[in-house]
Design a protein around this motif. Sequence first.
Motif, short mmCIF file in Angstrom:
data_model
loop_
_atom_site.label_atom_id
_atom_site.label_comp_id
_atom_site.label_asym_id
_atom_site.label_seq_id
_atom_site.Cartn_x
_atom_site.Cartn_y
_atom_site.Cartn_z
N PRO A 1 5.09 3.60 -13.64
CA PRO A 1 3.96 2.68 -13.83
C PRO A 1 3.46 2.17 -12.49
N LEU A 2 2.20 1.72 -12.46
CA LEU A 2 1.70 1.08 -11.25
C LEU A 2 2.43 -0.22 -11.03
N MET A 3 2.54 -0.62 -9.79
CA MET A 3 3.22 -1.88 -9.46
C MET A 3 2.47 -3.05 -10.07
N TRP B 1 2.57 -7.00 -9.21
CA TRP B 1 3.19 -8.03 -8.38
C TRP B 1 2.56 -9.39 -8.55
N GLY B 2 1.78 -9.58 -9.56
CA GLY B 2 1.19 -10.89 -9.76
C GLY B 2 0.21 -10.89 -10.92
N LYS B 3 -0.09 -12.06 -11.42
CA LYS B 3 -0.98 -12.19 -12.57
C LYS B 3 -2.39 -11.68 -12.27
N TYR B 4 -2.88 -11.92 -11.06
CA TYR B 4 -4.27 -11.58 -10.74
C TYR B 4 -4.41 -10.33 -9.89
N VAL B 5 -3.32 -9.85 -9.33
CA VAL B 5 -3.37 -8.70 -8.44
C VAL B 5 -2.50 -7.61 -9.05
N GLN B 6 -3.11 -6.50 -9.41
CA GLN B 6 -2.38 -5.47 -10.13
C GLN B 6 -1.36 -4.73 -9.28
N HIS B 7 -1.58 -4.58 -7.99
CA HIS B 7 -0.60 -3.79 -7.25
C HIS B 7 -0.11 -4.40 -5.95
N ASP B 8 -0.90 -5.05 -5.19
CA ASP B 8 -0.39 -5.66 -3.96
C ASP B 8 -1.36 -6.70 -3.41
N ARG C 1 0.84 -1.20 0.00
CA ARG C 1 0.00 0.00 0.00
C ARG C 1 0.87 1.25 0.00
N GLU C 2 1.91 1.25 0.79
CA GLU C 2 2.79 2.42 0.87
C GLU C 2 3.46 2.69 -0.48
N ALA C 3 3.89 1.64 -1.16
CA ALA C 3 4.50 1.82 -2.48
C ALA C 3 3.51 2.40 -3.48
N ASP D 1 2.91 6.13 -2.62
CA ASP D 1 4.06 6.93 -3.05
C ASP D 1 4.06 7.14 -4.56
N THR D 2 3.78 6.08 -5.32
CA THR D 2 3.74 6.17 -6.78
C THR D 2 2.63 7.12 -7.23
N TYR D 3 1.47 7.02 -6.61
CA TYR D 3 0.34 7.88 -6.97
C TYR D 3 0.69 9.35 -6.77
N TYR D 4 1.23 9.68 -5.59
CA TYR D 4 1.54 11.09 -5.32
C TYR D 4 2.71 11.59 -6.16
N PHE D 5 3.67 10.73 -6.46
CA PHE D 5 4.77 11.12 -7.35
C PHE D 5 4.21 11.49 -8.73
N ASN D 6 3.36 10.64 -9.27
CA ASN D 6 2.77 10.90 -10.59
C ASN D 6 1.84 12.12 -10.57
N LYS D 7 1.16 12.32 -9.47
CA LYS D 7 0.23 13.45 -9.36
C LYS D 7 0.97 14.79 -9.45
#
Length: 71
Positions: free
Chosen positions: A28-30, A32-39, A7-9, A12-18
């Motif tokens: 790019p968004l994280m 980390w897996g085939k079925y889970v886009q970010h965490d 969640r923290e990553a 951080d990515t969202y606010y950096f891009n904003k």
Amino acid sequence: MIEVDGREAEVDTYYFNKKRSKDDARLPLMYWGKYVQHDNNRDGMGQFLKLTQAIMKMQNEWNPTVPARSA
């Protein structure tokens, strides 16, 4: 929350891009897996990740000790 680092990553990515202008490159968004886009925190419904399966197994099999009430 199962995995706070994920969640923290994402935050951080969202606010950096904003803060970037429209023409600047964005992170790019994280992924980390085939079925889970970010965490792993988003895997609660699908239960595809081993971490989520382990957490649910522990939660479903845990039998807390409840002391007897004294009169």
